[in-house]
Scaffold this active site. Structure first.
Site, mmCIF file in Angstrom:
data_model
loop_
_atom_site.group_PDB
_atom_site.id
_atom_site.type_symbol
_atom_site.label_atom_id
_atom_site.label_comp_id
_atom_site.label_asym_id
_atom_site.label_seq_id
_atom_site.Cartn_x
_atom_site.Cartn_y
_atom_site.Cartn_z
ATOM 1 N N ASP A 7 0.891 -1.160 0.000
ATOM 2 C CA ASP A 7 0.000 0.000 0.000
ATOM 3 C C ASP A 7 0.928 1.207 0.000
ATOM 4 O O ASP A 7 1.456 1.591 1.042
ATOM 5 C CB ASP A 7 -0.890 -0.001 1.241
ATOM 6 C CG ASP A 7 -1.768 1.235 1.302
ATOM 7 O OD1 ASP A 7 -2.252 1.684 0.244
ATOM 8 O OD2 ASP A 7 -1.963 1.778 2.413
ATOM 9 N N GLU A 68 -1.005 -1.484 -4.791
ATOM 10 C CA GLU A 68 -2.251 -0.742 -4.987
ATOM 11 C C GLU A 68 -2.023 0.338 -6.030
ATOM 12 O O GLU A 68 -1.092 1.130 -5.932
ATOM 13 C CB GLU A 68 -2.731 -0.111 -3.676
ATOM 14 C CG GLU A 68 -4.055 0.611 -3.841
ATOM 15 C CD GLU A 68 -4.617 1.085 -2.524
ATOM 16 O OE1 GLU A 68 -5.142 0.253 -1.765
ATOM 17 O OE2 GLU A 68 -4.522 2.297 -2.265
ATOM 18 N N ASP A 141 -2.676 1.178 6.862
ATOM 19 C CA ASP A 141 -1.767 0.914 5.734
ATOM 20 C C ASP A 141 -1.371 -0.558 5.687
ATOM 21 O O ASP A 141 -1.219 -1.136 4.608
ATOM 22 C CB ASP A 141 -0.501 1.775 5.863
ATOM 23 C CG ASP A 141 -0.829 3.232 6.106
ATOM 24 O OD1 ASP A 141 -1.219 3.904 5.140
ATOM 25 O OD2 ASP A 141 -0.723 3.669 7.263
#
EC number: 3.1.21.10
Length: 194
Positions: A7, A68, A141
């Site tokens: 992330d 991501e 996160d």
């Protein structure tokens, strides 16, 4: 197969590692956040994140890195740092010959909860349930990094990696692919005009 999910973020870059076994059985391996100090110069922050990501890549030697996909946000400095961190993860993987997959947040939510617009808490609960965790992964996160890894395990064909996978893309992914293609065409046309 070992999947390292990222992330991306410049201040906090989530890293989650899972193992995908037979019959899509997913096992938790590791979760962490690579941090950089917002008071440091930008180049040193990038180096800190890069070194942290490379340490995780070398420790877990994943079969694939699932990142991501960066979305545009109102805050330009945030999206810039996020894009830079995503690029660092791609670079670290490429240097080690590890394939990279990009997944949208909505694709991740859809794969994990069945709803592409699921609330963050719903996703965190499902991540914990899928991986057999006794508590929700923290911080956010870290949970997002695990979600991106799980997404790739459940929907590997959804990664935007080339035309051969076009038929497997979600509507959001097709829009991303079309926008990227249009941007590339515009860039190529402006380069020829010079």
């Amino acid at each position: 197969m070992i999947i390292l999910g990222v992330d991306p973020g410049l201040t906090r870059c989530g890293v989650g590692v899972i193992e995908a076994g037979v019959n899509r059985r997913l096992s938790f391996m590791h979760v962490d956040v690579v941090r950089s100090d917002s008071h440091m110069p930008q180049d040193l922050r990038l180096l800190t994140v890069y070194n942290g990501l490379c340490a995780k890549l070398d420790e877990f030697i994943p079969d694939v890195v699932s990142i991501e996909r960066v979305f545009a946000q109102d805050n330009r400095s945030t999206v810039l740092g996020t894009a830079q961190a995503a690029g660092l993860a791609m670079l670290g993987a490429a240097q080690r010959g590890i394939p990279v997959a990009l997944h949208t947040p909505s694709e991740s939510k859809l794969a994990i909860t069945g709803n592409g617009r699921a609330e963050k808490i719903q996703m965190e609960r499902m991540v914990a349930r899928i991986l057999g965790l006794n508590q929700l992964p923290k911080p956010a996160d870290a949970a997002d990094a695990l979600a991106i890894a799980i997404c790739h395990a459940l929907r590997p064909a959804g990664a935007i990696q080339g035309g051969e996978r076009e038929q497997h893309l979600t509507a959001a992914q097709r829009q991303w692919a079309q926008a990227a293609q249009q941007a590339n065409h515009k860039s190529a046309r402006s380069g020829r005009a010079m």
